[in-house]
Design a protein around this motif. Sequence first.
Motif, PDB file in Angstrom:
ATOM      1  N   ILE A   1       0.844  -1.199   0.000  1.00 43.49           N
ATOM      2  CA  ILE A   1       0.000   0.000   0.000  1.00 43.49           C
ATOM      3  C   ILE A   1       0.879   1.248   0.000  1.00 43.49           C
ATOM      4  O   ILE A   1       0.652   2.197  -0.762  1.00 43.49           O
ATOM      5  CB  ILE A   1      -0.960  -0.013   1.204  1.00 43.49           C
ATOM      6  N   ALA A   2       1.906   1.244   0.862  1.00 42.56           N
ATOM      7  CA  ALA A   2       2.794   2.399   0.944  1.00 42.56           C
ATOM      8  C   ALA A   2       3.520   2.637  -0.373  1.00 42.56           C
ATOM      9  O   ALA A   2       3.809   3.783  -0.733  1.00 42.56           O
ATOM     10  CB  ALA A   2       3.803   2.199   2.072  1.00 42.56           C
ATOM     11  N   ALA A   3       3.797   1.559  -1.112  1.00 37.04           N
ATOM     12  CA  ALA A   3       4.505   1.676  -2.386  1.00 37.04           C
ATOM     13  C   ALA A   3       3.573   1.938  -3.557  1.00 37.04           C
ATOM     14  O   ALA A   3       4.036   2.058  -4.700  1.00 37.04           O
ATOM     15  CB  ALA A   3       5.309   0.398  -2.642  1.00 37.04           C
ATOM     16  N   GLY A   4       2.256   2.033  -3.278  1.00 36.10           N
ATOM     17  CA  GLY A   4       1.298   2.299  -4.344  1.00 36.10           C
ATOM     18  C   GLY A   4       1.078   1.125  -5.276  1.00 36.10           C
ATOM     19  O   GLY A   4       0.718   1.310  -6.442  1.00 36.10           O
ATOM     20  N   VAL A   5       1.249  -0.097  -4.770  1.00 35.84           N
ATOM     21  CA  VAL A   5       1.075  -1.300  -5.589  1.00 35.84           C
ATOM     22  C   VAL A   5      -0.316  -1.871  -5.355  1.00 35.84           C
ATOM     23  O   VAL A   5      -0.677  -2.162  -4.205  1.00 35.84           O
ATOM     24  CB  VAL A   5       2.148  -2.357  -5.229  1.00 35.84           C
ATOM     25  N   PRO A   6      -1.135  -2.063  -6.393  1.00 36.62           N
ATOM     26  CA  PRO A   6      -2.447  -2.708  -6.221  1.00 36.62           C
ATOM     27  C   PRO A   6      -2.267  -4.101  -5.618  1.00 36.62           C
ATOM     28  O   PRO A   6      -1.268  -4.785  -5.899  1.00 36.62           O
ATOM     29  CB  PRO A   6      -3.002  -2.773  -7.647  1.00 36.62           C
ATOM     30  N   LEU A   7      -3.226  -4.530  -4.825  1.00 33.96           N
ATOM     31  CA  LEU A   7      -3.008  -5.769  -4.088  1.00 33.96           C
ATOM     32  C   LEU A   7      -4.273  -6.587  -3.916  1.00 33.96           C
ATOM     33  O   LEU A   7      -5.397  -6.103  -4.155  1.00 33.96           O
ATOM     34  CB  LEU A   7      -2.408  -5.476  -2.714  1.00 33.96           C
ATOM     35  N   LEU A   8      -4.086  -7.836  -3.471  1.00 29.95           N
ATOM     36  CA  LEU A   8      -5.149  -8.739  -3.073  1.00 29.95           C
ATOM     37  C   LEU A   8      -4.760  -9.381  -1.747  1.00 29.95           C
ATOM     38  O   LEU A   8      -3.641  -9.880  -1.605  1.00 29.95           O
ATOM     39  CB  LEU A   8      -5.345  -9.863  -4.095  1.00 29.95           C
TER      40      LEU A   8
ATOM     41  N   GLY B   1      -5.645 -11.824 -12.606  1.00 27.75           N
ATOM     42  CA  GLY B   1      -4.800 -10.636 -12.501  1.00 27.75           C
ATOM     43  C   GLY B   1      -5.551  -9.410 -12.055  1.00 27.75           C
ATOM     44  O   GLY B   1      -5.196  -8.279 -12.418  1.00 27.75           O
ATOM     45  N   THR B   2      -6.595  -9.610 -11.239  1.00 29.52           N
ATOM     46  CA  THR B   2      -7.390  -8.496 -10.730  1.00 29.52           C
ATOM     47  C   THR B   2      -6.873  -8.073  -9.367  1.00 29.52           C
ATOM     48  O   THR B   2      -6.978  -8.821  -8.392  1.00 29.52           O
ATOM     49  CB  THR B   2      -8.878  -8.897 -10.615  1.00 29.52           C
ATOM     50  N   PHE B   3      -6.306  -6.890  -9.274  1.00 31.61           N
ATOM     51  CA  PHE B   3      -5.785  -6.369  -8.017  1.00 31.61           C
ATOM     52  C   PHE B   3      -6.540  -5.098  -7.640  1.00 31.61           C
ATOM     53  O   PHE B   3      -7.177  -4.472  -8.484  1.00 31.61           O
ATOM     54  CB  PHE B   3      -4.281  -6.101  -8.134  1.00 31.61           C
ATOM     55  N   LYS B   4      -6.480  -4.708  -6.376  1.00 32.38           N
ATOM     56  CA  LYS B   4      -7.363  -3.671  -5.857  1.00 32.38           C
ATOM     57  C   LYS B   4      -6.585  -2.537  -5.183  1.00 32.38           C
ATOM     58  O   LYS B   4      -5.449  -2.707  -4.737  1.00 32.38           O
ATOM     59  CB  LYS B   4      -8.351  -4.306  -4.873  1.00 32.38           C
ATOM     60  N   THR B   5      -7.258  -1.411  -5.092  1.00 32.12           N
ATOM     61  CA  THR B   5      -6.715  -0.233  -4.423  1.00 32.12           C
ATOM     62  C   THR B   5      -7.426  -0.064  -3.088  1.00 32.12           C
ATOM     63  O   THR B   5      -8.656  -0.108  -3.031  1.00 32.12           O
ATOM     64  CB  THR B   5      -6.926   1.023  -5.285  1.00 32.12           C
ATOM     65  N   PRO B   6      -6.708   0.099  -1.982  1.00 32.46           N
ATOM     66  CA  PRO B   6      -7.351   0.151  -0.664  1.00 32.46           C
ATOM     67  C   PRO B   6      -8.186   1.400  -0.458  1.00 32.46           C
ATOM     68  O   PRO B   6      -7.948   2.446  -1.073  1.00 32.46           O
ATOM     69  CB  PRO B   6      -6.172   0.111   0.303  1.00 32.46           C
TER      70      PRO B   6
END
Length: 393
Positions: A274-281, A312-317
């Motif tokens: 999150i801190a690095a701005g990487v979309p995640l699951l 390959g679906t990742f999300k933004t918090p």
Amino acid sequence: MTAPRVLAVADSDSYLKWTAGLLDHMPAGWSRTLAVVRSPIAPSAEQIRSALNGTAAGTPDVLTARGVAQRVRRERPDVVVLGCTGPVVKVLSRMLPAADRPVLVSGLPGISVPASERAWVFRSAVDLFVVHSRREVAEFTEIAARLGLPGRVGFTRLPFLEPAPPAEVRDRVVFATQAKVPAAPADRERILLALAGLAELRPDLRVVVKLRALADEQQTHREDHHYQVLWRRMAQAGRVREDALHFDAGPMREHLARAAGFVTVSSTAALEAIAAGVPLLVLSDFGVNAEMINLVFEGSGCLGTLAELTEGTFKTPDPGWCAANYFHDPADETWLSHLAELLEDARAGRLPEPVHLPVWTHPLGEPRARLRLELSPAAFRRVDVLRRVLRRH
């Protein structure tokens, strides 16, 4: 008034990373020394390099438990940070002088929701317990009051949430493993199959299983079913293509600098993403609860499934969740103000007598914990094997 002198001690890779980061956030004029206490889970040279990546710490000395106690008596630091697992904090805090003593600080190197009473009991002698969100402060403060502990609870942002500069090309998906969950090998194989499916669908991405430790290294928590070992067995059985996934250790911040997506079941590395701005699951297939150590991610907007991973679906918090969980305003942090007050108390002789609450239910629990630190890791493992053989017979 002379600048405070700090001795910090860590016992594993994750605690070393946390402790080094915590030292970096102390005032610049303070004298800071970092050491590793010898134990069966002490980090390897490569794990030490990875843990200290991005910090100001140099290579730490490796000390025995007696060596830690002797250094405290000889050098008389103003602050001792016990950045260690609970049993090691318990043993070391008993070995340190109780009179004219330093301020004792400890804490937890990641997500600690829900708060654990056992974590506080292991650290009952410390003056300052450092955690990383308002919720954790409230829960651990309530536990301290219930147990009658004089120690304070302070909070600060997790010290390693400072990303490396992003790479020009983000061409990888990083799966951060967790030693404890999911526990079942079949569940771990499901994750590996989903990652392999993503690798087939997206050949432009390098799918990396980021290991906390290689199969022959130790880590903070025991891992019974290592992902790399499971993958080799799956490949040998013809279930997967062996080169579909890449297994790597190294600093998480370097992996995230090149990441287009991040996935985990439960790992503090999700906060680094999150801190690095990487979309995640954060995978929810195995449950979202205290047992899976992912309860805090409810309402984060980051929960997802293995099917989404394969696609390959990742999300933004959610920004509101971030503000309430680990990404607070630094101006609201309390740990350094607590520490300054405790240093004044120490200089005035007002620190309370350390409280040592009982924690082990078995009478040999504490002697065994001390033996882990007194013997070399190889000698302790031999003694432990003998103990288990004698128990069976």
